[in-house]
Design a protein around this motif. Structure first.
Motif, short mmCIF file in Angstrom:
data_model
loop_
_atom_site.label_atom_id
_atom_site.label_comp_id
_atom_site.label_asym_id
_atom_site.label_seq_id
_atom_site.Cartn_x
_atom_site.Cartn_y
_atom_site.Cartn_z
N VAL A 293 43.83 -0.67 40.78
CA VAL A 293 43.65 -0.50 42.22
C VAL A 293 43.01 0.84 42.52
O VAL A 293 42.08 0.94 43.32
CB VAL A 293 45.01 -0.65 42.97
CG1 VAL A 293 44.82 -0.38 44.45
CG2 VAL A 293 45.57 -2.04 42.78
N MET A 296 39.36 0.75 41.70
CA MET A 296 38.58 -0.01 42.68
C MET A 296 38.44 0.76 44.00
O MET A 296 37.40 0.69 44.65
CB MET A 296 39.21 -1.38 42.94
CG MET A 296 39.23 -2.30 41.74
SD MET A 296 37.63 -2.48 40.93
CE MET A 296 36.77 -3.43 42.15
N VAL A 297 39.50 1.47 44.38
CA VAL A 297 39.40 2.29 45.60
C VAL A 297 38.29 3.32 45.43
O VAL A 297 37.42 3.49 46.29
CB VAL A 297 40.74 3.00 45.90
CG1 VAL A 297 40.54 4.05 46.97
CG2 VAL A 297 41.78 2.01 46.35
N GLY A 300 34.85 1.57 45.37
CA GLY A 300 34.47 1.09 46.70
C GLY A 300 34.05 2.22 47.60
O GLY A 300 33.04 2.14 48.31
N ALA A 301 34.80 3.33 47.55
CA ALA A 301 34.48 4.46 48.40
C ALA A 301 33.14 5.05 48.02
O ALA A 301 32.32 5.39 48.87
CB ALA A 301 35.58 5.52 48.26
N TYR A 304 30.35 2.93 49.27
CA TYR A 304 30.20 3.07 50.71
C TYR A 304 29.39 4.33 51.04
O TYR A 304 28.50 4.30 51.88
CB TYR A 304 31.58 3.15 51.36
CG TYR A 304 31.56 3.39 52.85
CD1 TYR A 304 31.26 2.35 53.73
CD2 TYR A 304 31.85 4.64 53.38
CE1 TYR A 304 31.24 2.57 55.09
CE2 TYR A 304 31.84 4.87 54.73
CZ TYR A 304 31.53 3.83 55.60
OH TYR A 304 31.53 4.05 56.94
N ILE A 305 29.71 5.41 50.33
CA ILE A 305 28.99 6.66 50.59
C ILE A 305 27.52 6.52 50.19
O ILE A 305 26.62 6.96 50.90
CB ILE A 305 29.67 7.83 49.85
CG1 ILE A 305 31.05 8.07 50.46
CG2 ILE A 305 28.83 9.09 49.93
CD1 ILE A 305 31.91 8.99 49.67
N THR B 206 35.22 10.06 57.84
CA THR B 206 34.34 9.52 56.80
C THR B 206 35.15 9.19 55.56
O THR B 206 34.97 8.14 54.94
CB THR B 206 33.24 10.53 56.43
OG1 THR B 206 32.74 11.12 57.62
CG2 THR B 206 32.12 9.87 55.69
N THR B 207 36.06 10.08 55.20
CA THR B 207 36.88 9.85 54.02
C THR B 207 37.70 8.57 54.18
O THR B 207 37.71 7.70 53.31
CB THR B 207 37.83 11.04 53.79
OG1 THR B 207 37.07 12.22 53.78
CG2 THR B 207 38.57 10.90 52.49
N SER B 209 37.28 6.06 56.26
CA SER B 209 36.56 4.79 56.40
C SER B 209 35.84 4.42 55.11
O SER B 209 35.44 3.27 54.96
CB SER B 209 35.57 4.86 57.55
OG SER B 209 34.63 5.87 57.32
N SER B 210 35.70 5.36 54.18
CA SER B 210 35.03 4.96 52.95
C SER B 210 35.97 4.27 51.97
O SER B 210 35.52 3.66 51.02
CB SER B 210 34.34 6.16 52.29
OG SER B 210 35.29 7.15 52.01
N ILE B 211 37.26 4.36 52.21
CA ILE B 211 38.19 3.59 51.36
C ILE B 211 38.14 2.15 51.84
O ILE B 211 38.31 1.89 53.01
CB ILE B 211 39.62 4.12 51.49
CG1 ILE B 211 39.67 5.58 51.06
CG2 ILE B 211 40.58 3.30 50.64
CD1 ILE B 211 41.03 6.20 51.19
N PRO B 212 37.90 1.20 50.93
CA PRO B 212 37.86 -0.20 51.36
C PRO B 212 39.17 -0.58 52.07
O PRO B 212 40.25 -0.33 51.54
CB PRO B 212 37.72 -0.97 50.05
CG PRO B 212 37.18 0.02 49.08
CD PRO B 212 37.67 1.36 49.51
N LEU B 215 41.98 -2.49 50.33
CA LEU B 215 42.62 -1.75 49.25
C LEU B 215 43.56 -0.68 49.80
O LEU B 215 44.64 -0.45 49.24
CB LEU B 215 41.56 -1.11 48.36
CG LEU B 215 40.82 -2.11 47.50
CD1 LEU B 215 39.70 -1.44 46.75
CD2 LEU B 215 41.78 -2.76 46.51
N LEU B 216 43.16 -0.05 50.90
CA LEU B 216 44.04 0.95 51.51
C LEU B 216 45.34 0.28 51.96
O LEU B 216 46.44 0.77 51.70
CB LEU B 216 43.33 1.60 52.70
CG LEU B 216 44.12 2.70 53.40
CD1 LEU B 216 44.28 3.90 52.50
CD2 LEU B 216 43.44 3.12 54.70
N SER B 219 47.40 -0.77 48.88
CA SER B 219 48.13 0.30 48.20
C SER B 219 49.30 0.78 49.06
O SER B 219 50.39 1.03 48.55
CB SER B 219 47.24 1.47 47.82
OG SER B 219 45.98 1.37 48.37
#
Lengths: 325, 389
Positions: A293, A296-297, A300-301, A304-305, B206-207, B209-212, B215-216, B219
């Motif tokens: 997990v 993947m986090v 994914g982040a 996105y960036i 930004t931080t 919203s960049s975590i899917p 998944l947030l 977790s």
């Protein structure tokens, strides 16, 4: 421009560190190493020695953020936080609970995810733009109204309904495609076609509405009036002038999701039994495999960036008026 | 009948939200510029039909948000007391809705039955009065009374779907309520103070919203699960556990949807700062607080309102997906996501059991569609760019 891109990339570093801190806090501070050791060793009859041994083996005996007993740079590196997250930046994701290498799994599972995500994305985009352009052409008519109502209806139906209904109709009743599964080579087509179709249909409602707004906004602008005043036909005005300019907001809105296509769709892959990254993530969530997990986090982040940076680059590329300071 | 009210976190917040909605309504009656968009909504026939359906859903949800426990009684109806003479309450927590629909709640069958069926879904061995055994479809206890049939354990499916309304509404509204103060504050501060405050707030959103999103949520829910397992003593019963999880889910969903609104509000505040009246009050030396309160906040409220109504339907749909992934509401809680998840494999039965899915999808569709239609009308009325009259 180059300096701007470099600055943006450098700016991504503190964000990635921030994400690491958040996931770290979520996983390690609330759930202390002692509890994790207990979870892995089984809740009952665990000796303190066994817990210490487990922590020693997995580097959890170190302090969390700051190691005062070491000297120099080791004050930072000899901590759980550094040990567990520094590797992510060079794509060393470590091993999953089952002992498999996560980075290797990801490179393997990326392809099935892309096999679903890319066709869904491209076909969906084409269908949405075509339909919304046509609707913008007949705007204000009866057809426009009916289509808009249908868009709201399509939007209001749960995505799960499309998947379950589609599997039932095409897989079970009509027997056109297998209900779920995946294969390599050319026969992959019959496994991919239904998820792609469902993905396109599920996204059509909000997509058409969104693009229609963009087209209508564009049609209201001065240059369109000028084009009409010159005596151009409505078709030419719409398909040549409006479409070209409307592509700017569409492009910039779309670019941000492109890198994330790698991540795959959680629900779609789980329903259709596709061995991609989405189902990998879902399995990890269900079996509480924190290593996967976290990986993947982070992935994914980062995607996105990358998407955000690409959006900015695209912006200045398609619209030269925009200059970054 | 003596009862003990049970105050759940989400119940109290729902009623707090209701109060603030009433407060906002009373406030807006006083101002013409707030009244006229609502009048425009009221003239839209489709929106009013949608609003009425929405209203019915909300009433059901509110009825389902008053919980209580009844006094325990034995078979003869005598009230039971414990050894010290203290009062004992029944373990199951009921809501006002449960009382209103007692008839369908208590009309349970043995197992599956189709909607409005008179006979059971599967064959059973039945002993006739003359002693012969035959295998046939048994008559139901409550023939034709089950609008959506019954599920595996014989519960009325319509009742379960009705109970799902509250979960959907709680997720759709509380999430926004929880994140709203935070989003407004940070968004305005970033746009108003600029400089390092802006940088910091931009960095934070930004931080985040960049975590899917999934998944947030996953977790966070996993962590809550671990916490609940290790501190089982703090959650005395299943209802409180489920409610804590629901509340927590709203908070986490709020964290991930906060970023969008914050970004929009920041942009809007930046735009407002260039307006002459804001510049004028700054030049006249009006304090920050007063400018924010008098000039900025009233001029961004329409954006807040639009985003609240637009987010609602998306959140209701998200609940179903999250419950499917296993990170949604508690599995013991009645929700459409859990219903769909449980009923997924029933389509493979022969003859197929479709009514569980149908009930969940139809009720969810009704709520989301009416919310979408209503939200569109509200947006058209409040968005100054779209306002025609």
């Amino acid at each position: 421009m180059h300096t701007y891109i470099i600055r943006r990339i450098l700016y991504a570093i503190p964000i990635l560190i921030g994400i690491n801190i958040i996931t770290f806090i979520l996983f390690f501070v609330i759930n202390t190493p002692d509890q994790m050791a207990r979870l892995h060793l089984g809740m009952k009859r665990v000796t303190p020695e066994a817990i210490e041994k487990w922590k020693e083996d997995h580097n959890y005996h170190l302090p969390i953020f700051w190691n005062g007993s070491e000297s120099g740079i080791k004050k930072i590196t000899q901590t759980i936080f550094y040990q567990k997250s520094a590797g992510l930046f060079i794509f060393r994701f470590g091993k999953s609970d089952e002992g498999r290498d996560i980075a290797h799994e990801i490179t393997q599972r990326m392809w099935p995810s892309l096999a679903i995500a890319i066709p869904t994305f491209i076909i969906g985009l084409m269908v949405n733009i075509t339909v919304s352009l046509f609707i913008a052409f007949v705007r204000g008519s009866y057809l426009d109204m009916v289509t808009m109502i249908w868009c709201v209806i399509i939007m209001s139906i749960s995505g799960l309904f499309y998947i379950i209904g589609g599997q039932f109709l095409f897989g079970k009743i009509l027997n056109l495609v297998p209900i779920s599964g995946y294969d390599s080579g050319i026969s992959v087509f019959k496994f991919v076609v239904l998820p792609v179709l469902i993905g396109v249909i599920g996204g059509i409602g909000s997509g058409v509405r969104w693009y229609r707004t963009i087209f209508l906004e564009e049609i209201g602008k001065d240059y369109i009036r000028t084009a009409r005043a010159k005596g151009l036909t409505e078709t030419r005005v719409l398909f040549k002038h409006a479409l070209k300019n409307a592509l700017i907001p569409i492009l910039t809105g779309v670019v941000v999701v492109i890198p994330q296509l790698f991540m795959g769709s959680l629900v779609m892959e789980a329903f259709f039994g596709i061995p991609g990254l989405g189902s990998y993530t879902i399995d990890a969530i269900r079996s509480q495999d924190f290593g996967i997990v976290r990986a993947m986090v982070f992935l994914g982040a980062m995607l996105y960036i990358i998407g955000l940076i690409l959006t900015d680059i695209c912006y200045s590329w398609v619209d030269p008026r925009i200059r970054f300071e | 009948m003596e009862i003990k009210l049970v105050f759940l976190w989400t119940d109290m917040l729902i009623y707090l939200l209701l109060l603030s909605a009433i407060g906002f309504a009373v406030y807006s009656i006083r101002f013409e510029h707030l009244r006229s968009p609502w009048r425009q909504v009221a003239h839209n026939r489709l929106a009013m039909v949608a609003g009425f359906v929405l209203f019915c859903y909300i009433i059901i949800g509110l009825c389902d948000s008053i919980h209580f426990q009844e006094r325990a009684a034995d078979e003869k109806g005598q009230i039971v007391k414990d050894s010290q003479g203290g009062i004992i309450y029944k373990p199951d927590v009921l809501s006002v809705l449960d009382i209103l629909v007692t008839s369908i709640r208590e009309n349970t069958e043995d197992s599956y039955s189709a909607p409005l069926a008179t006979h059971s879904y599967s064959m059973k061995n039945i002993t006739l009065p003359d002693g012969k055994q035959i295998r046939t479809y048994a008559k139901l206890k409550y023939e034709g009374k089950h609008l959506f049939g019954t599920d595996k354990v014989g519960m009325d499916v319509f009742y379960r779907a009705l109970k799902g309304i509250r979960t959907g509404i709680v997720i759709g509204t509380l999430t926004t309520l929880i994140m709203l103060p935070f989003a407004i504050m940070t968004g305005i501060m970033a746009g108003y103070f600029k400089g390092w405050v802006d940088d910091l707030i931009q960095y934070i959103y930004t931080t985040l919203s960049s975590i899917p999103g999934v998944l947030l949520i996953a977790s966070a829910i996993l962590m809550l699960q671990v916490y609940m397992d290790t501190h089982a003593d703090r959650f005395e019963n299943i209802i409180i556990r489920a409610d804590t999880r629901l509340f927590f889910l709203c908070v986490i969903l709020g964290v991930s949807s906060w970023t969008g609104l914050c970004r929009i509000l920041r942009g809007e505040t930046l735009k407002l700062m260039e307006m002459e009246y804001v510049q004028a009050s700054m030049a006249l030396g009006v304090g920050h607080f007063k400018i924010l309160l008098k000039h900025i906040i009233p001029n961004i409220m329409h954006i807040v309102l639009i985003s609240v109504v637009l987010d609602f339907s998306g959140l209701v749909l998200a609940e179903a997906v999250l419950s499917y992934v296993g990170v949604g509401v508690d599995p013991t809680m009645e929700s459409w996501g859990n219903m769909i998840n449980a009923a997924r494999l029933e389509l493979a039965r022969e003859p197929i059991v479709w009514w569980n899915l149908a009930a969940a999808f139809i009720l969810m569709f009704g709520l989301v569609l009416s919310a979408n239609l209503f939200a569109d009308a509200v947006r058209d009325a409040f968005d100054p760019r779209l306002r025609t009259k």
